[in-house]
Design a protein around this motif. Structure first.
Motif, PDB file in Angstrom:
ATOM      1  N   VAL A   1      42.759  38.217  50.295  1.00  0.00           N
ATOM      2  CA  VAL A   1      42.760  38.601  48.877  1.00  0.00           C
ATOM      3  C   VAL A   1      42.631  40.118  48.738  1.00  0.00           C
ATOM      4  O   VAL A   1      43.337  40.751  47.941  1.00  0.00           O
ATOM      5  CB  VAL A   1      41.618  37.893  48.112  1.00  0.00           C
ATOM      6  CG1 VAL A   1      41.398  38.538  46.739  1.00  0.00           C
ATOM      7  CG2 VAL A   1      41.934  36.418  47.937  1.00  0.00           C
TER       8      VAL A   1
ATOM      9  N   ARG B   1      45.538  42.603  47.225  1.00  0.00           N
ATOM     10  CA  ARG B   1      45.292  43.524  46.109  1.00  0.00           C
ATOM     11  C   ARG B   1      45.715  44.952  46.467  1.00  0.00           C
ATOM     12  O   ARG B   1      46.262  45.667  45.632  1.00  0.00           O
ATOM     13  CB  ARG B   1      43.807  43.493  45.722  1.00  0.00           C
ATOM     14  CG  ARG B   1      43.391  42.212  45.008  1.00  0.00           C
ATOM     15  CD  ARG B   1      42.007  42.327  44.397  1.00  0.00           C
ATOM     16  NE  ARG B   1      41.658  41.134  43.640  1.00  0.00           N
ATOM     17  CZ  ARG B   1      40.652  41.061  42.766  1.00  0.00           C
ATOM     18  NH1 ARG B   1      39.888  42.131  42.552  1.00  0.00           N
ATOM     19  NH2 ARG B   1      40.406  39.954  42.118  1.00  0.00           N
TER      20      ARG B   1
ATOM     21  N   GLN C   1      34.323  43.735  40.590  1.00  0.00           N
ATOM     22  CA  GLN C   1      35.295  42.750  41.045  1.00  0.00           C
ATOM     23  C   GLN C   1      34.713  41.830  42.118  1.00  0.00           C
ATOM     24  O   GLN C   1      35.146  40.689  42.259  1.00  0.00           O
ATOM     25  CB  GLN C   1      36.535  43.460  41.590  1.00  0.00           C
ATOM     26  CG  GLN C   1      37.333  44.206  40.537  1.00  0.00           C
ATOM     27  CD  GLN C   1      37.931  43.261  39.503  1.00  0.00           C
ATOM     28  OE1 GLN C   1      38.792  42.442  39.828  1.00  0.00           O
ATOM     29  NE2 GLN C   1      37.461  43.363  38.262  1.00  0.00           N
TER      30      GLN C   1
ATOM     31  N   LEU D   1      45.276  36.523  44.777  1.00  0.00           N
ATOM     32  CA  LEU D   1      44.679  37.767  44.285  1.00  0.00           C
ATOM     33  C   LEU D   1      43.252  37.568  43.778  1.00  0.00           C
ATOM     34  O   LEU D   1      42.537  38.540  43.528  1.00  0.00           O
ATOM     35  CB  LEU D   1      45.527  38.357  43.157  1.00  0.00           C
ATOM     36  CG  LEU D   1      46.933  38.840  43.528  1.00  0.00           C
ATOM     37  CD1 LEU D   1      47.717  39.224  42.270  1.00  0.00           C
ATOM     38  CD2 LEU D   1      46.862  40.013  44.492  1.00  0.00           C
ATOM     39  N   TYR D   2      42.846  36.306  43.604  1.00  0.00           N
ATOM     40  CA  TYR D   2      41.518  35.996  43.089  1.00  0.00           C
ATOM     41  C   TYR D   2      40.939  34.826  43.879  1.00  0.00           C
ATOM     42  O   TYR D   2      41.663  34.051  44.503  1.00  0.00           O
ATOM     43  CB  TYR D   2      41.579  35.607  41.600  1.00  0.00           C
ATOM     44  CG  TYR D   2      42.286  36.606  40.720  1.00  0.00           C
ATOM     45  CD1 TYR D   2      41.580  37.650  40.110  1.00  0.00           C
ATOM     46  CD2 TYR D   2      43.658  36.501  40.468  1.00  0.00           C
ATOM     47  CE1 TYR D   2      42.228  38.565  39.293  1.00  0.00           C
ATOM     48  CE2 TYR D   2      44.307  37.417  39.659  1.00  0.00           C
ATOM     49  CZ  TYR D   2      43.600  38.443  39.065  1.00  0.00           C
ATOM     50  OH  TYR D   2      44.239  39.347  38.265  1.00  0.00           O
TER      51      TYR D   2
ATOM     52  N   TYR E   1      37.192  32.039  43.708  1.00  0.00           N
ATOM     53  CA  TYR E   1      35.920  31.690  43.082  1.00  0.00           C
ATOM     54  C   TYR E   1      35.352  30.445  43.762  1.00  0.00           C
ATOM     55  O   TYR E   1      36.048  29.748  44.506  1.00  0.00           O
ATOM     56  CB  TYR E   1      36.099  31.431  41.580  1.00  0.00           C
ATOM     57  CG  TYR E   1      37.121  30.359  41.228  1.00  0.00           C
ATOM     58  CD1 TYR E   1      36.758  29.005  41.186  1.00  0.00           C
ATOM     59  CD2 TYR E   1      38.433  30.698  40.914  1.00  0.00           C
ATOM     60  CE1 TYR E   1      37.692  28.033  40.851  1.00  0.00           C
ATOM     61  CE2 TYR E   1      39.361  29.733  40.583  1.00  0.00           C
ATOM     62  CZ  TYR E   1      38.988  28.393  40.540  1.00  0.00           C
ATOM     63  OH  TYR E   1      39.905  27.432  40.211  1.00  0.00           O
TER      64      TYR E   1
ATOM     65  N   ASN F   1      34.370  30.301  34.346  1.00  0.00           N
ATOM     66  CA  ASN F   1      35.176  31.438  33.919  1.00  0.00           C
ATOM     67  C   ASN F   1      36.583  30.972  33.547  1.00  0.00           C
ATOM     68  O   ASN F   1      37.352  30.507  34.399  1.00  0.00           O
ATOM     69  CB  ASN F   1      35.234  32.475  35.045  1.00  0.00           C
ATOM     70  CG  ASN F   1      35.942  33.748  34.626  1.00  0.00           C
ATOM     71  OD1 ASN F   1      37.129  33.736  34.315  1.00  0.00           O
ATOM     72  ND2 ASN F   1      35.213  34.850  34.630  1.00  0.00           N
TER      73      ASN F   1
ATOM     74  N   LEU G   1      39.696  32.766  35.406  1.00  0.00           N
ATOM     75  CA  LEU G   1      39.930  32.322  36.778  1.00  0.00           C
ATOM     76  C   LEU G   1      40.439  30.887  36.821  1.00  0.00           C
ATOM     77  O   LEU G   1      41.327  30.550  37.606  1.00  0.00           O
ATOM     78  CB  LEU G   1      38.651  32.452  37.609  1.00  0.00           C
ATOM     79  CG  LEU G   1      38.191  33.877  37.913  1.00  0.00           C
ATOM     80  CD1 LEU G   1      36.859  33.862  38.652  1.00  0.00           C
ATOM     81  CD2 LEU G   1      39.243  34.629  38.729  1.00  0.00           C
TER      82      LEU G   1
ATOM     83  N   ARG H   1      44.221  30.416  36.358  1.00  0.00           N
ATOM     84  CA  ARG H   1      45.165  30.903  37.370  1.00  0.00           C
ATOM     85  C   ARG H   1      45.654  29.753  38.244  1.00  0.00           C
ATOM     86  O   ARG H   1      44.919  28.805  38.524  1.00  0.00           O
ATOM     87  CB  ARG H   1      44.497  31.966  38.258  1.00  0.00           C
ATOM     88  CG  ARG H   1      43.759  33.064  37.527  1.00  0.00           C
ATOM     89  CD  ARG H   1      44.647  33.919  36.700  1.00  0.00           C
ATOM     90  NE  ARG H   1      45.671  34.594  37.486  1.00  0.00           N
ATOM     91  CZ  ARG H   1      46.545  35.461  36.974  1.00  0.00           C
ATOM     92  NH1 ARG H   1      46.535  35.729  35.671  1.00  0.00           N
ATOM     93  NH2 ARG H   1      47.422  36.044  37.743  1.00  0.00           N
TER      94      ARG H   1
ATOM     95  N   THR I   1      43.398  31.766  44.006  1.00  0.00           N
ATOM     96  CA  THR I   1      44.464  31.685  43.012  1.00  0.00           C
ATOM     97  C   THR I   1      45.304  32.961  42.986  1.00  0.00           C
ATOM     98  O   THR I   1      44.900  33.996  43.488  1.00  0.00           O
ATOM     99  CB  THR I   1      43.870  31.465  41.603  1.00  0.00           C
ATOM    100  OG1 THR I   1      43.198  32.663  41.175  1.00  0.00           O
ATOM    101  CG2 THR I   1      42.890  30.307  41.593  1.00  0.00           C
ATOM    102  N   ARG I   2      46.458  32.837  42.327  1.00  0.00           N
ATOM    103  CA  ARG I   2      47.311  34.029  42.135  1.00  0.00           C
ATOM    104  C   ARG I   2      47.079  34.630  40.769  1.00  0.00           C
ATOM    105  O   ARG I   2      46.608  33.975  39.875  1.00  0.00           O
ATOM    106  CB  ARG I   2      48.800  33.633  42.277  1.00  0.00           C
ATOM    107  CG  ARG I   2      49.169  33.213  43.679  1.00  0.00           C
ATOM    108  CD  ARG I   2      50.682  33.072  43.810  1.00  0.00           C
ATOM    109  NE  ARG I   2      51.077  32.717  45.160  1.00  0.00           N
ATOM    110  CZ  ARG I   2      51.184  31.464  45.614  1.00  0.00           C
ATOM    111  NH1 ARG I   2      50.956  30.466  44.788  1.00  0.00           N
ATOM    112  NH2 ARG I   2      51.524  31.218  46.857  1.00  0.00           N
TER     113      ARG I   2
END
Length: 233
Positions: A143, A147, A170, A205-206, A208, A214, A217, A220, A232-233
């Motif tokens: 990830v 980024r 972040q 890119l993310y 959790y 959230n 999130l 996504r 997730t993207r």
């Protein structure tokens, strides 16, 4: 009647042998800076030595190495001179830059990695996924790298990890200080693999932990899961 035969002293014989066959008598020794994607096996194959010899010469207790690390290469064959020349050529590609250089998109493409940024990435992986399966640790590192490569985020590892967007960190470990904890060997191995291009998430890119609320999130598209983590993207 026997004719006396004059014998050379042993040291003279050895000296002549070294003069006539220097590459067979002397093993070359030089230094090599580890790059992303390297392993002890690959380095040993490249320079005509063995993994065990590399570990012995460099006092390594495991096969783990990291980008930016300097190894002593000691060859054991008559190809020593050629190996030395090749090592110098390869090292010239990486030693011209500062050892503290920050990894950028351009640096990623050229394979240049600083020791400090490697350690930072490994520490983030430890803080975020130290208790998760190895695939989750790889995914966390991926990830960060995704980024860096994306135009939506800063273009260096350090800037990505320490990014604060609209007052929000972040990455939680930066906020609570866990980022300063030492990296585990497993996290270092994961960092080395993702720097070499490993990405089990295919572009996430993310991430959790399961059970969050959230909405952003959760909206996504999920592309990978490992342990208690969702990517997730």
């Amino acid at each position: 009647m026997y004719k006396l035969v004059k014998r050379w002293p042993v040291w003279v014989s050895v000296f002549l042998l070294m003069l006539l066959f220097p590459s067979a008598c002397l093993a070359a020794q030089f230094t090599y800076k580890v790059r992303a994607g390297d392993s002890l096996y690959k380095i040993a194959q490249r320079y005509g030595t063995t993994v065990n010899l590399l570990k012995t010469v460099n006092h390594l207790r495991s096969n783990l190495i990291y980008p930016g690390q300097t190894l002593v290469i000691k060859t054991k064959s008559s190809s020593s001179a050629a190996a030395s020349k090749k090592a110098v050529s390869n090292n010239n590609k990486t030693t011209n830059s500062s050892t503290n250089r920050t990894i950028s998109r351009a640096a990623l493409n050229s394979g240049e990695v600083s020791r400090s940024d490697f350690d930072l990435l490994a520490r983030l992986i430890t803080a975020e996924a130290g208790g998760e399966p190895y695939q989750a640790q790889l995914a966390v590192g991926a990830v960060v790298m995704n980024r860096v490569k994306s135009s939506l985020f800063p273009d260096t590892i350090r800037a990505v990890i320490y990014q604060v967007d609209n007052g929000h960190y972040q990455f939680t470990p930066v906020m609570n200080g866990w980022i300063n904890r030492p990296a585990t060997d497993q996290a270092r191995q994961a960092a080395s693999e993702v720097l070499a291009g490993k990405d089990p998430t295919n572009g996430a890119l993310y991430f959790y932990s399961q059970g969050i609320t959230n909405k952003f999130l959760l909206s996504r598209p999920v592309c990978f899961t490992a342990g208690n983590m969702v990517f997730t993207r």
